[in-house]
Design a protein around this motif. Structure first.
Motif, PDB file in Angstrom:
ATOM      1  N   MET B   1       0.827  -1.186   0.000  1.00 37.58           N
ATOM      2  CA  MET B   1       0.000   0.000   0.000  1.00 37.58           C
ATOM      3  C   MET B   1       0.874   1.253   0.000  1.00 37.58           C
ATOM      4  SD  MET B   1      -2.511   1.206   3.035  1.00 37.58           S
ATOM      5  CE  MET B   1      -2.748   2.937   3.232  1.00 37.58           C
ATOM      6  N   ILE B   2       0.573   2.185  -0.874  1.00 39.81           N
ATOM      7  CA  ILE B   2       1.367   3.423  -0.958  1.00 39.81           C
ATOM      8  C   ILE B   2       0.825   4.423   0.064  1.00 39.81           C
ATOM      9  CG2 ILE B   2       2.120   5.293  -2.485  1.00 39.81           C
ATOM     10  CD1 ILE B   2       1.326   3.241  -4.804  1.00 39.81           C
ATOM     11  N   PRO B   3       1.687   4.949   0.943  1.00 37.74           N
ATOM     12  CA  PRO B   3       1.180   5.927   1.918  1.00 37.74           C
ATOM     13  C   PRO B   3       0.812   7.235   1.224  1.00 37.74           C
ATOM     14  CG  PRO B   3       3.544   5.732   2.082  1.00 37.74           C
ATOM     15  CD  PRO B   3       3.106   4.682   1.110  1.00 37.74           C
ATOM     16  N   ASP B   4      -0.073   7.925   1.868  1.00 37.01           N
ATOM     17  CA  ASP B   4      -0.502   9.226   1.363  1.00 37.01           C
ATOM     18  C   ASP B   4       0.705  10.160   1.240  1.00 37.01           C
ATOM     19  OD1 ASP B   4      -1.779  11.484   0.688  1.00 37.01           O
ATOM     20  OD2 ASP B   4      -3.140  11.547   2.402  1.00 37.01           O
ATOM     21  N   TYR B   6       0.956  13.196   1.491  1.00 37.32           N
ATOM     22  CA  TYR B   6       0.926  14.298   2.454  1.00 37.32           C
ATOM     23  C   TYR B   6       1.208  13.846   3.870  1.00 37.32           C
ATOM     24  CZ  TYR B   6      -0.768  17.448  -1.116  1.00 37.32           C
ATOM     25  OH  TYR B   6      -0.857  18.223  -2.234  1.00 37.32           O
ATOM     26  N   LEU B   7       1.340  12.513   4.067  1.00 37.47           N
ATOM     27  CA  LEU B   7       1.608  11.985   5.416  1.00 37.47           C
ATOM     28  C   LEU B   7       2.914  12.537   5.969  1.00 37.47           C
ATOM     29  CD1 LEU B   7       0.643   9.976   7.573  1.00 37.47           C
ATOM     30  CD2 LEU B   7       2.108   8.272   6.503  1.00 37.47           C
ATOM     31  N   PHE B   8       3.912  12.718   5.080  1.00 37.66           N
ATOM     32  CA  PHE B   8       5.214  13.223   5.533  1.00 37.66           C
ATOM     33  C   PHE B   8       5.084  14.625   6.107  1.00 37.66           C
ATOM     34  CE2 PHE B   8       6.222  10.173   2.161  1.00 37.66           C
ATOM     35  CZ  PHE B   8       6.970   9.298   2.917  1.00 37.66           C
ATOM     36  N   ILE B   9       4.231  15.418   5.474  1.00 37.94           N
ATOM     37  CA  ILE B   9       4.055  16.794   5.957  1.00 37.94           C
ATOM     38  C   ILE B   9       3.396  16.787   7.331  1.00 37.94           C
ATOM     39  CG2 ILE B   9       2.830  18.957   5.511  1.00 37.94           C
ATOM     40  CD1 ILE B   9       3.384  18.539   2.585  1.00 37.94           C
ATOM     41  N   VAL B  10       2.438  15.848   7.504  1.00 34.21           N
ATOM     42  CA  VAL B  10       1.773  15.745   8.812  1.00 34.21           C
ATOM     43  C   VAL B  10       2.795  15.358   9.876  1.00 34.21           C
ATOM     44  CG1 VAL B  10       0.066  14.477  10.134  1.00 34.21           C
ATOM     45  CG2 VAL B  10      -0.469  15.209   7.824  1.00 34.21           C
ATOM     46  N   ILE B  11       3.645  14.366   9.562  1.00 34.71           N
ATOM     47  CA  ILE B  11       4.685  13.947  10.520  1.00 34.71           C
ATOM     48  C   ILE B  11       5.626  15.122  10.797  1.00 34.71           C
ATOM     49  CG2 ILE B  11       6.671  12.433  10.829  1.00 34.71           C
ATOM     50  CD1 ILE B  11       5.139  10.362   9.138  1.00 34.71           C
ATOM     51  N   PHE B  12       5.974  15.836   9.733  1.00 37.63           N
ATOM     52  CA  PHE B  12       6.899  16.974   9.863  1.00 37.63           C
ATOM     53  C   PHE B  12       6.319  18.045  10.781  1.00 37.63           C
ATOM     54  CE2 PHE B  12       9.392  20.576   8.309  1.00 37.63           C
ATOM     55  CZ  PHE B  12      10.644  20.009   8.334  1.00 37.63           C
ATOM     56  N   ILE B  13       5.021  18.339  10.614  1.00 41.43           N
ATOM     57  CA  ILE B  13       4.377  19.350  11.465  1.00 41.43           C
ATOM     58  C   ILE B  13       4.375  18.880  12.914  1.00 41.43           C
ATOM     59  CG2 ILE B  13       2.143  20.393  11.996  1.00 41.43           C
ATOM     60  CD1 ILE B  13       1.638  20.566   8.995  1.00 41.43           C
ATOM     61  N   GLY B  14       4.097  17.584  13.107  1.00 47.63           N
ATOM     62  CA  GLY B  14       4.091  17.030  14.469  1.00 47.63           C
ATOM     63  C   GLY B  14       5.443  17.188  15.125  1.00 47.63           C
ATOM     64  N   VAL B  15       6.512  16.810  14.420  1.00 45.75           N
ATOM     65  CA  VAL B  15       7.861  16.926  14.984  1.00 45.75           C
ATOM     66  C   VAL B  15       8.199  18.385  15.248  1.00 45.75           C
ATOM     67  CG1 VAL B  15      10.311  16.571  14.485  1.00 45.75           C
ATOM     68  CG2 VAL B  15       8.666  14.787  13.961  1.00 45.75           C
ATOM     69  N   ALA B  16       7.828  19.250  14.273  1.00 45.00           N
ATOM     70  CA  ALA B  16       8.148  20.672  14.417  1.00 45.00           C
ATOM     71  C   ALA B  16       7.421  21.290  15.595  1.00 45.00           C
ATOM     72  CB  ALA B  16       7.788  21.418  13.133  1.00 45.00           C
ATOM     73  N   LEU B  17       6.287  20.747  15.966  1.00 43.82           N
ATOM     74  CA  LEU B  17       5.574  21.278  17.131  1.00 43.82           C
ATOM     75  C   LEU B  17       6.155  20.719  18.427  1.00 43.82           C
ATOM     76  CD1 LEU B  17       1.826  21.360  16.080  1.00 43.82           C
ATOM     77  CD2 LEU B  17       3.286  23.271  16.695  1.00 43.82           C
ATOM     78  N   VAL B  18       6.395  19.405  18.451  1.00 46.95           N
ATOM     79  CA  VAL B  18       6.822  18.754  19.695  1.00 46.95           C
ATOM     80  C   VAL B  18       8.232  19.178  20.061  1.00 46.95           C
ATOM     81  CG1 VAL B  18       7.433  16.527  20.686  1.00 46.95           C
ATOM     82  CG2 VAL B  18       5.272  16.795  19.487  1.00 46.95           C
TER      83      VAL B  18
END
Lengths: 207, 124
Positions: B1-4, B6-18
């Motif tokens: 299954m190919i991940p979305d 935009y998933l990388f951007i979501v992970i990136f935003i999470g890391v950038a916030l935490v």
């Protein structure tokens, strides 16, 4: 935190590759290796302070190279030079504006006692009359090595400060003041001439 | 299954916030539980150069500078015209010399007029 780990056990663990520390040691280790001095010089001692910050003596080796132009970001005040009575209120005010924990190095004969100008009418006879001083460096002016020595002494002092217990560090004790009264210009001298809460000169016994 | 994609951007935003929030939370906890705050009049003062601030910050500047700037600008532009004239002076006909004299006369007349009007008088 308050009870120290046994030195022998710690060395034994270190030999096995296990590094044991405490919150207090970690906190003080971080603090003592990133002391940011306040960037201001008063007289010829400031030239030696500049030399200490420059490449030959390089205070950056001790984590103190970030001279801050704002007291809000500074940990250490190096009173480098002659403190005139005109300048003293400003220095006390700058010290008051520094956030805790804050330290003071009194650099050179003038900052300690007025030095060669002690008998003069316009020089403060030591900055320790108004603010608490942690390390004094004698000299006129002290060489950069002397300032580095004072810096290392200050690091040692920070390393020994306690986080808890009865004799914990001043900045962790709510009752200890963080600001000291700023002297005002009187008719002949600063008023008051010294802050009795801070200034404790040694009593000289005369036979 | 190919991940979305935009998933990388979501992970990136999470890391950038935490990543910045952890030190901020640690600093807050340190201040809350260990270090008592010690605010004060001097410490909370706005001006931070050791000198007490006097008066209001919202003061008005006089428009007197405006006239000086205008007059300066005229003679500044004059120099731009005069320099090429001076460089090519020996090869120029008489007509060009008279033209630049007229130009200078007009500017000097303007200066005299401004002087007469009192524009060069500094008023407080």
């Amino acid at each position: 935190m308050s009870e120290q780990i046994d030195e022998g056990l710690r060395r034994e663990l270190q030999r096995q590759g296990v590094w044991v520390t405490s919150m207090q040691e970690l906190y003080n280790w971080g603090r003592k290796n990133s002391i940011w001095p306040l960037q201001f010089g008063l007289a010829c001692c400031a030239i030696e302070m500049i030399a200490t910050a420059a490449s030959r003596y390089d205070i950056a080796r001790f984590g103190g190279e970030v001279f801050r132009p704002s007291p809000r970001q500074a940990d250490l005040m190096i009173v480098a030079g002659t403190v005139t009575k005109k300048m003293a209120p400003q220095i006390v005010r700058l010290y008051n504006q520094m956030p805790d924990p804050k330290y003071v190095i009194s650099m050179g004969a003038c900052a300690i006692s007025g030095g060669p100008f002690k008998e003069g009418y316009n020089v403060l006879k030591g900055i320790d009359r108004y603010i608490p001083v942690d390390v004094y460096i004698p000299g006129c002016p002290p060489r950069p090595e002397a300032l580095l020595h004072a810096f290392m002494e200050l690091q040692r002092k920070i390393d020994d400060q306690k986080l808890t217990g009865a004799n914990k560090a001043d900045h962790l004790t709510a009752a200890q003041p963080s600001e000291f009264p700023v002297p005002s210009f009187g008719k002949h001298d600063l008023e008051p001439p010294a802050n009795p809460d801070v200034f404790h000169p040694p009593k000289i016994e005369r036979a | 299954m190919i991940p979305d994609p935009y998933l990388f951007i979501v992970i990136f935003i999470g890391v950038a916030l935490v990543f910045p929030l952890i030190p901020l939370a640690l600093a807050w906890a340190w201040r809350r539980f260990f270090q008592p705050p010690k605010p004060g009049v001097e410490k909370n003062a706005i001006y931070e150069c050791g000198v007490e601030s006097i008066g209001e910050a919202q003061i008005q500047f006089r428009s007197q500078y405006y006239l000086y700037a205008i007059i300066f600008l005229i003679f500044d532009v004059e120099a731009i015209f005069l320099v090429p004239f001076a460089v090519a002076f020996t090869g120029l006909p008489v007509g060009a010399f008279i033209a630049i004299l007229v130009f200078l006369f007009l500017l000097i007349e303007g200066l005299v007029w401004a002087w007469g009007k009192g524009c060069l008088q500094w008023e407080r």
